[in-house]
Scaffold this motif. Structure first.
Motif, PDB file in Angstrom:
ATOM      1  N   PRO A 162       8.789   1.080   3.908  1.00 36.07           N
ATOM      2  CA  PRO A 162       9.371  -0.246   4.361  1.00 36.07           C
ATOM      3  C   PRO A 162       9.723  -1.210   3.569  1.00 36.07           C
ATOM      4  O   PRO A 162      10.529  -2.160   3.964  1.00 36.07           O
ATOM      5  CB  PRO A 162       8.039  -0.727   5.337  1.00 36.07           C
ATOM      6  N   ALA A 163       9.113  -1.276   2.223  1.00 35.52           N
ATOM      7  CA  ALA A 163       9.651  -2.245   1.292  1.00 35.52           C
ATOM      8  C   ALA A 163      11.249  -2.175   1.271  1.00 35.52           C
ATOM      9  O   ALA A 163      11.966  -3.015   0.804  1.00 35.52           O
ATOM     10  CB  ALA A 163       8.764  -2.082   0.051  1.00 35.52           C
ATOM     11  N   LEU A 164      11.463  -0.807   1.069  1.00 30.79           N
ATOM     12  CA  LEU A 164      12.899  -0.432   0.735  1.00 30.79           C
ATOM     13  C   LEU A 164      13.924  -1.043   1.824  1.00 30.79           C
ATOM     14  O   LEU A 164      15.093  -1.080   1.679  1.00 30.79           O
ATOM     15  CB  LEU A 164      13.084   0.893   0.561  1.00 30.79           C
ATOM     16  N   HIS A 165      13.312  -1.400   2.933  1.00 32.36           N
ATOM     17  CA  HIS A 165      14.320  -1.928   4.132  1.00 32.36           C
ATOM     18  C   HIS A 165      13.989  -3.372   4.527  1.00 32.36           C
ATOM     19  O   HIS A 165      14.226  -3.930   5.423  1.00 32.36           O
ATOM     20  CB  HIS A 165      13.926  -1.254   5.470  1.00 32.36           C
ATOM     21  N   GLY A 166      13.385  -3.918   3.172  1.00 32.54           N
ATOM     22  CA  GLY A 166      13.282  -5.465   3.177  1.00 32.54           C
ATOM     23  C   GLY A 166      11.830  -6.033   3.775  1.00 32.54           C
ATOM     24  O   GLY A 166      11.736  -7.412   3.863  1.00 32.54           O
ATOM     25  N   HIS A 167      10.949  -5.323   3.975  1.00 34.55           N
ATOM     26  CA  HIS A 167       9.647  -5.765   4.360  1.00 34.55           C
ATOM     27  C   HIS A 167       8.700  -6.110   3.270  1.00 34.55           C
ATOM     28  O   HIS A 167       8.598  -4.870   2.367  1.00 34.55           O
ATOM     29  CB  HIS A 167       9.112  -4.552   5.387  1.00 34.55           C
ATOM     30  N   ASP A 168       8.454  -7.217   2.953  1.00 36.13           N
ATOM     31  CA  ASP A 168       6.936  -7.230   1.998  1.00 36.13           C
ATOM     32  C   ASP A 168       5.900  -6.570   2.456  1.00 36.13           C
ATOM     33  O   ASP A 168       5.495  -6.598   3.707  1.00 36.13           O
ATOM     34  CB  ASP A 168       6.782  -8.752   1.757  1.00 36.13           C
ATOM     35  N   ILE A 169       5.025  -5.950   1.638  1.00 36.79           N
ATOM     36  CA  ILE A 169       3.795  -5.405   2.048  1.00 36.79           C
ATOM     37  C   ILE A 169       2.558  -5.759   1.318  1.00 36.79           C
ATOM     38  O   ILE A 169       2.652  -5.905   0.030  1.00 36.79           O
ATOM     39  CB  ILE A 169       3.957  -3.778   1.740  1.00 36.79           C
ATOM     40  N   GLY A 170       1.607  -6.131   2.055  1.00 38.91           N
ATOM     41  CA  GLY A 170       0.386  -6.419   1.516  1.00 38.91           C
ATOM     42  C   GLY A 170      -0.643  -5.260   1.285  1.00 38.91           C
ATOM     43  O   GLY A 170      -0.614  -4.273   2.129  1.00 38.91           O
ATOM     44  N   LEU A 171      -1.254  -5.150   0.286  1.00 42.39           N
ATOM     45  CA  LEU A 171      -2.212  -4.193  -0.180  1.00 42.39           C
ATOM     46  C   LEU A 171      -3.573  -4.848  -0.213  1.00 42.39           C
ATOM     47  O   LEU A 171      -3.991  -5.801  -0.740  1.00 42.39           O
ATOM     48  CB  LEU A 171      -2.170  -3.818  -1.676  1.00 42.39           C
ATOM     49  N   VAL A 172      -4.371  -4.298   0.831  1.00 43.86           N
ATOM     50  CA  VAL A 172      -5.735  -4.809   1.098  1.00 43.86           C
ATOM     51  C   VAL A 172      -7.042  -3.762   0.856  1.00 43.86           C
ATOM     52  O   VAL A 172      -6.951  -2.726   1.358  1.00 43.86           O
ATOM     53  CB  VAL A 172      -5.876  -5.379   2.649  1.00 43.86           C
ATOM     54  N   SER A 173      -8.032  -4.189   0.071  1.00 45.13           N
ATOM     55  CA  SER A 173      -9.105  -3.174   0.077  1.00 45.13           C
ATOM     56  C   SER A 173     -10.275  -3.804   0.741  1.00 45.13           C
ATOM     57  O   SER A 173     -10.285  -5.041   1.285  1.00 45.13           O
ATOM     58  CB  SER A 173      -9.688  -3.521  -1.503  1.00 45.13           C
ATOM     59  N   GLU A 174     -11.342  -3.101   1.030  1.00 40.49           N
ATOM     60  CA  GLU A 174     -12.336  -3.435   1.842  1.00 40.49           C
ATOM     61  C   GLU A 174     -13.319  -4.462   1.236  1.00 40.49           C
ATOM     62  O   GLU A 174     -14.084  -5.352   1.981  1.00 40.49           O
ATOM     63  CB  GLU A 174     -13.192  -2.306   2.065  1.00 40.49           C
ATOM     64  N   ALA A 175     -13.457  -4.599   0.050  1.00 44.41           N
ATOM     65  CA  ALA A 175     -13.946  -5.538  -0.762  1.00 44.41           C
ATOM     66  C   ALA A 175     -13.415  -5.920  -2.207  1.00 44.41           C
ATOM     67  O   ALA A 175     -13.006  -4.999  -2.734  1.00 44.41           O
ATOM     68  CB  ALA A 175     -15.565  -5.276  -0.593  1.00 44.41           C
ATOM     69  N   GLY A 176     -13.472  -7.143  -2.556  1.00 45.20           N
ATOM     70  CA  GLY A 176     -13.173  -7.193  -4.147  1.00 45.20           C
ATOM     71  C   GLY A 176     -11.731  -7.366  -4.015  1.00 45.20           C
ATOM     72  O   GLY A 176     -10.984  -7.954  -3.271  1.00 45.20           O
TER      73      GLY A 176
ATOM     74  N   GLU B  17      -7.559  -0.084   3.098  1.00 43.96           N
ATOM     75  CA  GLU B  17      -8.758   0.998   3.265  1.00 43.96           C
ATOM     76  C   GLU B  17      -8.839   1.436   4.488  1.00 43.96           C
ATOM     77  O   GLU B  17      -9.286   2.603   4.894  1.00 43.96           O
ATOM     78  CB  GLU B  17      -9.671   0.793   2.441  1.00 43.96           C
ATOM     79  N   ASN B  18      -8.789   0.350   5.439  1.00 40.62           N
ATOM     80  CA  ASN B  18      -9.456   0.369   6.905  1.00 40.62           C
ATOM     81  C   ASN B  18      -8.740  -0.563   7.644  1.00 40.62           C
ATOM     82  O   ASN B  18      -8.793  -1.723   7.680  1.00 40.62           O
ATOM     83  CB  ASN B  18     -10.980   0.245   6.615  1.00 40.62           C
ATOM     84  N   ALA B  19      -8.120   0.341   8.643  1.00 40.19           N
ATOM     85  CA  ALA B  19      -7.254  -0.599   9.608  1.00 40.19           C
ATOM     86  C   ALA B  19      -7.980  -1.455  10.539  1.00 40.19           C
ATOM     87  O   ALA B  19      -7.608  -2.639  10.662  1.00 40.19           O
ATOM     88  CB  ALA B  19      -6.293   0.295  10.440  1.00 40.19           C
ATOM     89  N   LYS B  20      -9.297  -1.113  10.832  1.00 42.19           N
ATOM     90  CA  LYS B  20      -9.832  -2.002  11.759  1.00 42.19           C
ATOM     91  C   LYS B  20     -10.313  -3.266  11.012  1.00 42.19           C
ATOM     92  O   LYS B  20     -10.189  -4.523  11.625  1.00 42.19           O
ATOM     93  CB  LYS B  20     -11.351  -1.048  12.204  1.00 42.19           C
ATOM     94  N   SER B  21     -10.926  -3.177   9.803  1.00 45.25           N
ATOM     95  CA  SER B  21     -11.334  -4.401   9.131  1.00 45.25           C
ATOM     96  C   SER B  21     -10.308  -5.235   8.714  1.00 45.25           C
ATOM     97  O   SER B  21     -10.234  -6.442   8.772  1.00 45.25           O
ATOM     98  CB  SER B  21     -12.186  -4.073   8.003  1.00 45.25           C
ATOM     99  N   THR B  22      -8.989  -4.687   8.573  1.00 47.62           N
ATOM    100  CA  THR B  22      -7.844  -5.419   8.168  1.00 47.62           C
ATOM    101  C   THR B  22      -7.368  -6.217   9.432  1.00 47.62           C
ATOM    102  O   THR B  22      -7.143  -7.460   9.340  1.00 47.62           O
ATOM    103  CB  THR B  22      -6.678  -4.446   7.923  1.00 47.62           C
ATOM    104  N   ARG B  23      -7.451  -5.776  10.742  1.00 45.45           N
ATOM    105  CA  ARG B  23      -7.223  -6.465  11.970  1.00 45.45           C
ATOM    106  C   ARG B  23      -8.155  -7.595  11.991  1.00 45.45           C
ATOM    107  O   ARG B  23      -7.669  -8.551  12.338  1.00 45.45           O
ATOM    108  CB  ARG B  23      -7.330  -5.552  13.059  1.00 45.45           C
ATOM    109  N   ALA B  24      -9.361  -7.315  11.750  1.00 47.10           N
ATOM    110  CA  ALA B  24     -10.365  -8.410  11.930  1.00 47.10           C
ATOM    111  C   ALA B  24     -10.122  -9.433  10.626  1.00 47.10           C
ATOM    112  O   ALA B  24     -10.069 -10.761  11.139  1.00 47.10           O
ATOM    113  CB  ALA B  24     -11.851  -7.786  11.559  1.00 47.10           C
TER     114      ALA B  24
END
Length: 244
Positions: A85-99, A29-36
């Motif tokens: 990117p998953a089709l090229h072998g990268h696992d991907i994480g899905l992150v929400s702001e809360a919950g 949802e938000n790149a900044k909070s994901t970096r944090a």
């Protein structure tokens, strides 16, 4: 995944952090909070690459505003692009702001697209305020429904609250509501104005955070006992539950 002052290991299981530490691709949802969040995982268990080297892609704004739980050609096509990117072998994480992603938060379109693309979908455990609140409410945890937001306009909101109450009292099904924090007080007042005295109402605030508070009582007690309202942090994210 809510970011809070407490160490990340106090609210995320070790296995979830271990998986997160090995990823370098994210949909969020938000790149900044994901970096944090990643910086805190780095302190706890380490990460696969420096934070600035992670590939973080934000969900479309429409998913934030309207949700993406209803299948639509546009949102599903965008989700497929995010998962490329998953089709090229990268696992991907899905992150929400809360919950948890896709539960009262956007992310459903990404999950649908992953299944359609033949990708493996693995949900990871963490604090989910809806379930924490239900467990703390004393209400029926065998039959419940998350109904999201009720209308903001007073007349329509009152009508919807009474509809949900009638369903809860007839079937025993606990009704779970949420609201944006700055409207929590208004929703609580509407619930107290429209619910019958014998209906049970639970209000659970800041779940999983150090200052969390859960209160559950009959509406008649909410109106009579000011102590129930005292110290209730309604400026924090809250879950409202009603039933019998």
């Amino acid at each position: 995944m809510a970011v809070d002052a407490a160490p990340v290991e106090t609210w995320l299981p070790r296995e979830t952090m271990s998986v997160a530490s090995g990823l370098t691709h994210w949909i969020t949802e938000n790149a900044k909070s994901t970096r944090a969040f990643l910086k805190r995982v780095e302190v706890a268990v380490g990460i696969a690459a420096p934070v600035q080297g992670h590939h973080i892609t934000e969900l479309p704004r429409a998913a934030h505003k309207k949700g993406d739980h209803t299948p639509q050609a546009d949102s599903d096509a965008q989700a497929r692009e995010l998962l490329a990117p998953a089709l090229h072998g990268h696992d991907i994480g899905l992150v929400s702001e809360a919950g948890m992603p896709a539960i009262a938060d956007p992310g459903s379109a990404v999950v649908r697209a992953a299944h359609a693309m033949g990708l493996r979908v693995v949900p990871l455990t963490g604090p989910v305020s809806l379930m924490l609140a239900l467990a703390a409410s004393g209400l029926n945890g065998q039959n419940f429904a998350f109904v999201g937001y009720v209308p903001q306009e007073a007349t329509e909101r009152g009508k919807r609250v009474r509809e949900l109450e009638a369903l809860a009292l007839k079937t025993g099904q606990t009704q779970i509501l949420i609201e944006t924090p700055y409207r929590n007080t208004a929703l609580l007042q509407a619930l107290l104005q429209n619910l019958h005295p014998h209906t049970r109402l639970a209000v659970c605030c800041a779940m999983s955070l150090p200052h969390q508070v859960s209160r559950s009582a009959l509406v008649s007690d909410w109106k009579r006992a000011q102590g129930l309202l005292s110290g209730l942090p309604l400026d924090a994210p809250a879950v409202f539950l009603l039933g019998r």
